[in-house]
Design an enzyme around this catalytic site. Structure first.
Site, PDB file in Angstrom:
ATOM      1  N   GLU A   1      -1.893   5.066   6.084  1.00  0.00           N
ATOM      2  CA  GLU A   1      -2.389   4.498   7.353  1.00  0.00           C
ATOM      3  C   GLU A   1      -3.703   5.165   7.789  1.00  0.00           C
ATOM      4  OE1 GLU A   1      -0.817   1.947   8.476  1.00  0.00           O
ATOM      5  OE2 GLU A   1       1.343   2.171   8.095  1.00  0.00           O
TER       6      GLU A   1
ATOM      7  N   LYS B   1       0.831  -1.211   0.000  1.00  0.00           N
ATOM      8  CA  LYS B   1       0.000   0.000   0.000  1.00  0.00           C
ATOM      9  C   LYS B   1       0.862   1.257   0.000  1.00  0.00           C
ATOM     10  CE  LYS B   1      -2.027  -1.133   3.861  1.00  0.00           C
ATOM     11  NZ  LYS B   1      -1.253  -2.357   4.092  1.00  0.00           N
TER      12      LYS B   1
ATOM     13  N   GLN C   1      -6.501   4.001   8.327  1.00  0.00           N
ATOM     14  CA  GLN C   1      -7.349   3.237   9.249  1.00  0.00           C
ATOM     15  C   GLN C   1      -7.299   3.798  10.675  1.00  0.00           C
ATOM     16  OE1 GLN C   1      -4.525   1.996   7.941  1.00  0.00           O
ATOM     17  NE2 GLN C   1      -3.218   1.335   9.624  1.00  0.00           N
TER      18      GLN C   1
HETATM   19  P1  ADP Z   1       2.165  -2.050   3.212  1.00  0.00           P
HETATM   20  O1  ADP Z   1       2.189  -0.543   3.198  1.00  0.00           O
HETATM   21  O2  ADP Z   1       0.944  -2.617   2.531  1.00  0.00           O
HETATM   22  O3  ADP Z   1       2.365  -2.630   4.575  1.00  0.00           O
HETATM   23  P2  ADP Z   1       4.708  -1.803   1.915  1.00  0.00           P
HETATM   24  O4  ADP Z   1       4.459  -0.967   0.688  1.00  0.00           O
HETATM   25  O5  ADP Z   1       5.296  -1.081   3.096  1.00  0.00           O
HETATM   26  O6  ADP Z   1       3.388  -2.569   2.312  1.00  0.00           O
HETATM   27  O7  ADP Z   1       5.720  -3.002   1.597  1.00  0.00           O
HETATM   28  C1  ADP Z   1       5.572  -3.870   0.500  1.00  0.00           C
HETATM   29  C2  ADP Z   1       6.871  -4.639   0.359  1.00  0.00           C
HETATM   30  O8  ADP Z   1       7.063  -5.461   1.495  1.00  0.00           O
HETATM   31  C3  ADP Z   1       6.956  -5.599  -0.795  1.00  0.00           C
HETATM   32  O9  ADP Z   1       7.305  -4.991  -2.009  1.00  0.00           O
HETATM   33  C4  ADP Z   1       8.045  -6.554  -0.336  1.00  0.00           C
HETATM   34  O10 ADP Z   1       9.321  -6.022  -0.640  1.00  0.00           O
HETATM   35  C5  ADP Z   1       7.929  -6.521   1.184  1.00  0.00           C
HETATM   36  N1  ADP Z   1       7.355  -7.737   1.797  1.00  0.00           N
HETATM   37  C6  ADP Z   1       7.735  -8.263   2.978  1.00  0.00           C
HETATM   38  N2  ADP Z   1       6.953  -9.312   3.322  1.00  0.00           N
HETATM   39  C7  ADP Z   1       6.046  -9.485   2.338  1.00  0.00           C
HETATM   40  C8  ADP Z   1       4.927 -10.371   2.119  1.00  0.00           C
HETATM   41  N3  ADP Z   1       4.608 -11.323   2.988  1.00  0.00           N
HETATM   42  N4  ADP Z   1       4.199 -10.212   1.006  1.00  0.00           N
HETATM   43  C9  ADP Z   1       4.512  -9.259   0.108  1.00  0.00           C
HETATM   44  N5  ADP Z   1       5.527  -8.369   0.261  1.00  0.00           N
HETATM   45  C10 ADP Z   1       6.291  -8.458   1.366  1.00  0.00           C
HETATM   46 MG    MG Z   2       2.280   0.895   4.715  1.00  0.00          MG
END
Ligand code: ADP
Ligand code: MG
Length: 209
Positions: free
Chosen positions: A96, A22, A98
């Protein structure tokens, strides 16, 4: 013709579990808007400031400058309107979402009515698999919803859930490392403790058998 009629606003919502990309997607859209010479304002709640105080950051270490606000829609409104920043920005991103209260929904639609492109990124469900804060309403009101999947840490299938690994039942438990992981439907367990009455009843049933 007024500016509002020429330039309709747009609400884009980016949702999914933790690690689904995200923040990465929000950063990508904001960077592209800047390449198009659009003026961008980005915000994030001050819930977890251990990594970056002035930027949003993805787990893949991409960043974008962001102002930090208390996750309260009135504080966000002040941050946008107080110094006229809202009038200088064509694109407004918030990560974020939420963690904000329901007032974020009206504020968002106000910004859209002003002709802004608003991009809201956040978790759609809690660790207990409940819809999270204002996110479901924002999804319903959006022009475009992007629901991202992560990778299930048990089996590698697409993951739509955020599994909490700690036993705490607090809704907001800060600190991603080792506390949460992405899980598919099969390997996710919402980890809800049964209400006291229900426990008593099941104890009665089992002692009667
Ligand atoms: P979010 O904001 O949805 O938490 P981020 O954009 O911060 O996600 O992070 C996405 C990145 O996290 C992916 O591109 C990958 O490098 C890393 N990653 C670590 N664990 C996972 C997982 N279980 N599934 C997908 N990506 C993951
Ligand atoms: Mg995030």
């Amino acid at each position: 013709m007024s500016e509002q009629q020429c330039q309709p606003g747009i609400l884009e919502v980016v949702v999914g579990p933790m690690f689904s990309g995200k923040s990465e997607e929000l950063i990508r859209r904001l960077k592209r808007a800047r390449i198009a010479k659009q003026r961008v304002a980005c915000f994030k709640p001050d819930i977890d400031l251990r990594y970056h105080r002035t930027h949003i950051a993805s787990h893949s270490e991409q960043t974008h400058e962001a102002a930090v606000v208390t996750p309260n829609s009135e504080r966000l409104r002040e941050a946008l309107f107080a110094d006229g920043r809202v009038h200088e920005s064509e694109v407004i991103g918030v990560d974020e979402v939420q963690f904000f209260d329901a007032g974020l929904i009206d504020l968002t639609m106000e910004l859209v009515a002003m002709g802004k492109r608003v991009i809201m990124a956040g978790l759609d469900t809690t660790y207990a698999n409940e819809p999270f804060g204002p996110v479901p309403n924002l999804m319903a009101l959006a022009d475009k919803v992007t629901k991202l999947n992560a990778v299930c840490m048990v089996c590698g299938q697409p993951a739509i859930h955020t599994q909490r690994l700690s036993k705490s039942t607090e809704l907001v438990l800060v600190g991603a490392a080792g506390m949460y992981e992405a899980r598919c439907r099969v390997h996710f367990s919402p980890f809800i403790e049964p209400p006291a009455e229900q426990m008593e009843l099941s104890e009665v049933v089992s002692s009667a058998q």
